[in-house]
Structures are given as C-alpha cells and as structure tokens.
Design a protein around this motif. Sequence first.
Motif, PDB file in Angstrom:
ATOM      1  N   ARG A 199      -1.087   0.248  -7.809  1.00  0.00           N
ATOM      2  CA  ARG A 199      -1.617   1.555  -7.106  1.00  0.00           C
ATOM      3  C   ARG A 199      -0.496   2.030  -6.251  1.00  0.00           C
ATOM      4  O   ARG A 199       0.027   1.329  -5.613  1.00  0.00           O
ATOM      5  CB  ARG A 199      -3.015   1.237  -6.860  1.00  0.00           C
ATOM      6  N   PHE A 200      -0.689   3.381  -6.067  1.00  0.00           N
ATOM      7  CA  PHE A 200      -0.142   4.029  -4.816  1.00  0.00           C
ATOM      8  C   PHE A 200      -0.981   3.945  -3.720  1.00  0.00           C
ATOM      9  O   PHE A 200      -2.207   3.642  -3.533  1.00  0.00           O
ATOM     10  CB  PHE A 200       0.076   5.482  -5.431  1.00  0.00           C
ATOM     11  N   THR A 201      -0.280   3.714  -2.403  1.00  0.00           N
ATOM     12  CA  THR A 201      -0.898   3.781  -1.238  1.00  0.00           C
ATOM     13  C   THR A 201      -0.428   4.899  -0.440  1.00  0.00           C
ATOM     14  O   THR A 201       0.735   5.135  -0.507  1.00  0.00           O
ATOM     15  CB  THR A 201      -1.031   2.320  -0.608  1.00  0.00           C
ATOM     16  N   SER A 202      -1.181   5.443   0.613  1.00  0.00           N
ATOM     17  CA  SER A 202      -0.910   6.513   1.307  1.00  0.00           C
ATOM     18  C   SER A 202      -0.231   5.851   2.475  1.00  0.00           C
ATOM     19  O   SER A 202       0.369   6.598   3.412  1.00  0.00           O
ATOM     20  CB  SER A 202      -1.879   7.620   1.552  1.00  0.00           C
ATOM     21  N   PHE A 227       2.673  -3.814  -1.869  1.00  0.00           N
ATOM     22  CA  PHE A 227       3.079  -2.382  -2.421  1.00  0.00           C
ATOM     23  C   PHE A 227       4.461  -2.191  -2.333  1.00  0.00           C
ATOM     24  O   PHE A 227       4.944  -1.075  -2.425  1.00  0.00           O
ATOM     25  CB  PHE A 227       2.237  -1.454  -1.431  1.00  0.00           C
ATOM     26  N   HIS A 272       0.348  -4.725  -6.182  1.00  0.00           N
ATOM     27  CA  HIS A 272      -0.490  -3.769  -6.669  1.00  0.00           C
ATOM     28  C   HIS A 272       0.163  -2.693  -7.271  1.00  0.00           C
ATOM     29  O   HIS A 272       0.935  -1.892  -6.819  1.00  0.00           O
ATOM     30  CB  HIS A 272      -1.283  -3.075  -5.363  1.00  0.00           C
ATOM     31  N   ASN A 279       2.162   3.425   5.238  1.00  0.00           N
ATOM     32  CA  ASN A 279       3.323   2.664   5.289  1.00  0.00           C
ATOM     33  C   ASN A 279       3.157   1.279   5.948  1.00  0.00           C
ATOM     34  O   ASN A 279       3.169   1.259   7.179  1.00  0.00           O
ATOM     35  CB  ASN A 279       4.239   3.565   5.943  1.00  0.00           C
ATOM     36  N   GLN A 284       6.723  -2.671  -0.326  1.00  0.00           N
ATOM     37  CA  GLN A 284       7.524  -2.015   0.674  1.00  0.00           C
ATOM     38  C   GLN A 284       8.530  -2.891   1.575  1.00  0.00           C
ATOM     39  O   GLN A 284       9.250  -2.690   2.561  1.00  0.00           O
ATOM     40  CB  GLN A 284       6.515  -1.299   1.981  1.00  0.00           C
TER      41      GLN A 284
END
Length: 506
Positions: free
Chosen positions: A37-40, A503, A35, A42, A505
């Motif tokens: 997009r940014f995600t808030s 994302f 994605h 974790n 991570q």
Amino acid sequence: MAASSSKALLLLVFLLCSPQLFCNAYPAKHSHHRHPRFTSHNYRDALTKSIMFFEGQRSGKLPSNQRITWRKDSGLSDGSAMNVDLVGGYYDAGDNVKFGFPMAFTTTMLSWSVIEFGGLMKGELQNAREAIRWATDYLLKATVHPDTIYVQVGDAKKDHACWERPEDMDTPRSVFKIDKNTPGTEVAAETAAALAAASLVFRKCDPNYSKILARRATRVFEFADKYRGAYSVGLKPYVCPYYCDFSGYQDDLLWAAAWLHKATKSPTYLSYIQANGLTLGADESDYTFGWDNKHVGARILLSKAFLLQNVQPLHDYKSHADSYICSLIPGTPFSTAQFTPGGLLFKMNDSNMQYVTSTAFLLVTYAKYLTSSEKIVNCGGHIITPKKLRTFAQKQVDYLLGDNPLKMSFMVGYGPRYPLRIHHRGSSLPSVAAHPSKIQCSSGFSIMDSQSPNPNILTGAVVGGPDQNDRFPDQRSDYEQSEPATYINAPLVGALAYLAHSFGQL
C-alpha cells in the motif's frame, strides 16, 4: 611507493583503533514485510527527527557534530556536590533535572529499538547508537561506585520554581543516590536493564565497550536484587511526584533479568526468571507499559526466547504476551483498551503519547517474533495475525504524525502543522546565540505564560498529545499535553524504522 604504503598502514592502524567507525557497519539482516500500500507519511523523515530530538535533551559538554545547534554546554559541574563526575546524560523532558529512572528506561528502549530494527536504519543507525552512548556513558559514571547509584541531579522543586535555560541554571544541582542503606530496587534494576540492552547494541562494533556495559549491568543487578526497597520511599521528597514508582519494583527485577539473560546468555538469569517469575508478577494483568511498569515489555522480550530460540521454560511468556494483545485489539472478547473518537489509544491524561509509542513498538516487535516462528494469537476464538498487529501499530503512529481530527502532527518539525508552544524551557526561551546575557530564574515565566511560539525548534520532540476527545490546545503551561519526553521518543524510533523500511523508504 614506500610513502603510500606507510600511509595505508597508518590508516589501517587508525581504523583498528577506532571501533566507533565500525559502529554503523554490517547491519543485521532482518526478515521484512513490505506493504504494497501507499502511505501519505514520510516515516524516514520522522525517524531522522525522532533521533535528532535526543541531541536537544543533552546535558554536559556538547560535541562538535551537535545538530540541534541552539543548545549549548550545560551542567558542567554536575556531581561536584558529592565529589563524583556526573556530567552528561539527558534532561528527561522540559525541565533541567536529570532523573535516573526515566533516563535508564529511555536507554533500554532506544537499545531495544536498535536491537530489533537497527539493521533497517541505514544512515540513522549511527545516530541512534550515539544517542544510546550519550546515556550509557552517563550511566557508567552514575554506577562507578559498587552498591551505590547516583539517581538524580538537580532539586526538582527548586528547578520547577524557575523557567530558565539549562545553559543558565543557577538552581541547586543536588545529587541523590541509592545505596545499601537507602535502596532503590526499581531504579537499580532499570539501570541494569539499560546497560545490558546497550551492551548488545555495541557487541559487534565496539566489543570492549560492550563488555564494560555487560559487566556493570551484572554488578548493578546483583545490588538491585540484594538490597530491596523502593527508591520512592527513601528518596520520596525528591523523586515524588515526578517519577514516583507506583507499580512496585518486581516488574523492574523481571525486566532486568530478562535483559541480562539476553545479553549474557548465562543460565543464572534463566534460573532466576524460572524461580522468581511468578512472585515478580509475570502473569499479572497490568497492561500499561512505560517508565514505571515493565511487566508487558518483559513478557514480550521473554516470549522471543521461547518463540525463536525454543527456550521451553519460558513457554508461559507467550501466553502472557498473548493476554496483553487480546486486551488491546478491539473486537476481541477480552479487549479493555480505550480509544479517542479519532482512534488514538488512550491510557491517561498526563503524557498519554508515551503509551501510544511504547505500544506501537511492542506490537511491531511481537509481530516480528510471531512471523519468524509462524505463530498467531488466539483471543477466545478471535485469531490475531502479525499483520493485524502491524496495521494497529501503523494506525497509532499515523495518528501521531497527523492522521487525526486536528490534522496536526504531534512531532515538532514533522509535517505542515505541529505544536508551536511546547512546555520546554530551552525551546521556549531565546537561545544563547540570540540572547547571550543570562536570563534570570523567574524572568522566563513571562515568556512561559505568553502566547508567542517557541523561538527554537526542538526537532523531533513528541509531546504528551491530545486529550480523550482529540483536543489539543497547544499551550506552553499545559505540561500534561505539551511537554515532550525522552521516553516518548525512545520506543517510537524502533516503530518508525520498521515502518520506513516496510514502505520502501529506507
């Protein structure tokens, strides 16, 4: 030189004799969708915690690498009432009973999480496998005698009359079993599914263990299918109302056959599914997937064989799976799903979050199958893309992690605000380290009824969740909303692994 080469030889022998060491090697390759997009959130932290939770639910002799250290050994004589070793396994929720039906479903869903997304889990893959093995080692003990399964340890009524730590248990550790005379098709079939799914998890890294699991799964399925009857009839006073089977056992037989088809590749199971699919409810419009009803899960799993392996006899399962998707996604002409004002999928008051996590898992999994086969879902002219399924699943997971009207995470230990008074005996009472002397059966109730936060953090535990109006009182006595359970976490593991990877991570 000779000394160093002999050391190298010893090391090689040790490695070859320790298949567990290879259990986190060679992760599977996955098609992935990053994605932009940014995600808030974790998701990686949530994934770590969602797996760690299972260590807090362990029964039996705890290993030296136990990470939830306030828990100690418990239930070390389980099974002795029937001269069988039933030490180990999991407490399903906040009490001290070992219920075989939800434990097996938990195992199947943890295994499916690893089968689909284990290749993305990096360092968590080994922890996930250990969580599965803690269950399968127990399920092998519970199925050690042919045509018999030990399906419960502990008398739930007597257990619920106490509020005590598992380490202090003095309630009867009664053992309940199913056999030819007292059949339990649903719990036997789910146990077969769990063993079959887990055999796939260990196939490459511990082939011997994998074969043991697959062979046992085959035997247990034969028993489930041959001696038909609901365990909640024969064992009604002990398993109801806790894990009474409301959906019948047909869904469990279809689900187990689907897993055995996947695990063994034997044509027997495809023939079984073709011959019995409709009578086992393959096309029923029941859209609640959880420990009781497996129809939706079976449809999604069987659609994979059609979509990815082109197993033509299973083509109907794609349309059955699509019907489920159309019932779920808002805006389609067939949508029947209910949501809270804050956007959470809402199925029922009691432990609703289990349906949120199982749905999120099914959506990211089905999206994966659709993407690989370049297919979409058509809901009466409304086109649902894999991306839409992933976005829906992510929104549900994000709500769980804190994007909700209360700005509260429903996973203990994740985020700045989470439930402090969960309905869980071991978490709510002082630990053995803090209070070495025994806490008697009823003296724990004063703590249960109090407003004080739990002294022990059950990291990663996901609770039952808010009501249909997004309210959550955080009361220990409120088991419908405040109790965690293994089958809430198990499907979430797969969904979080997918999100953490997509994302960037992991």
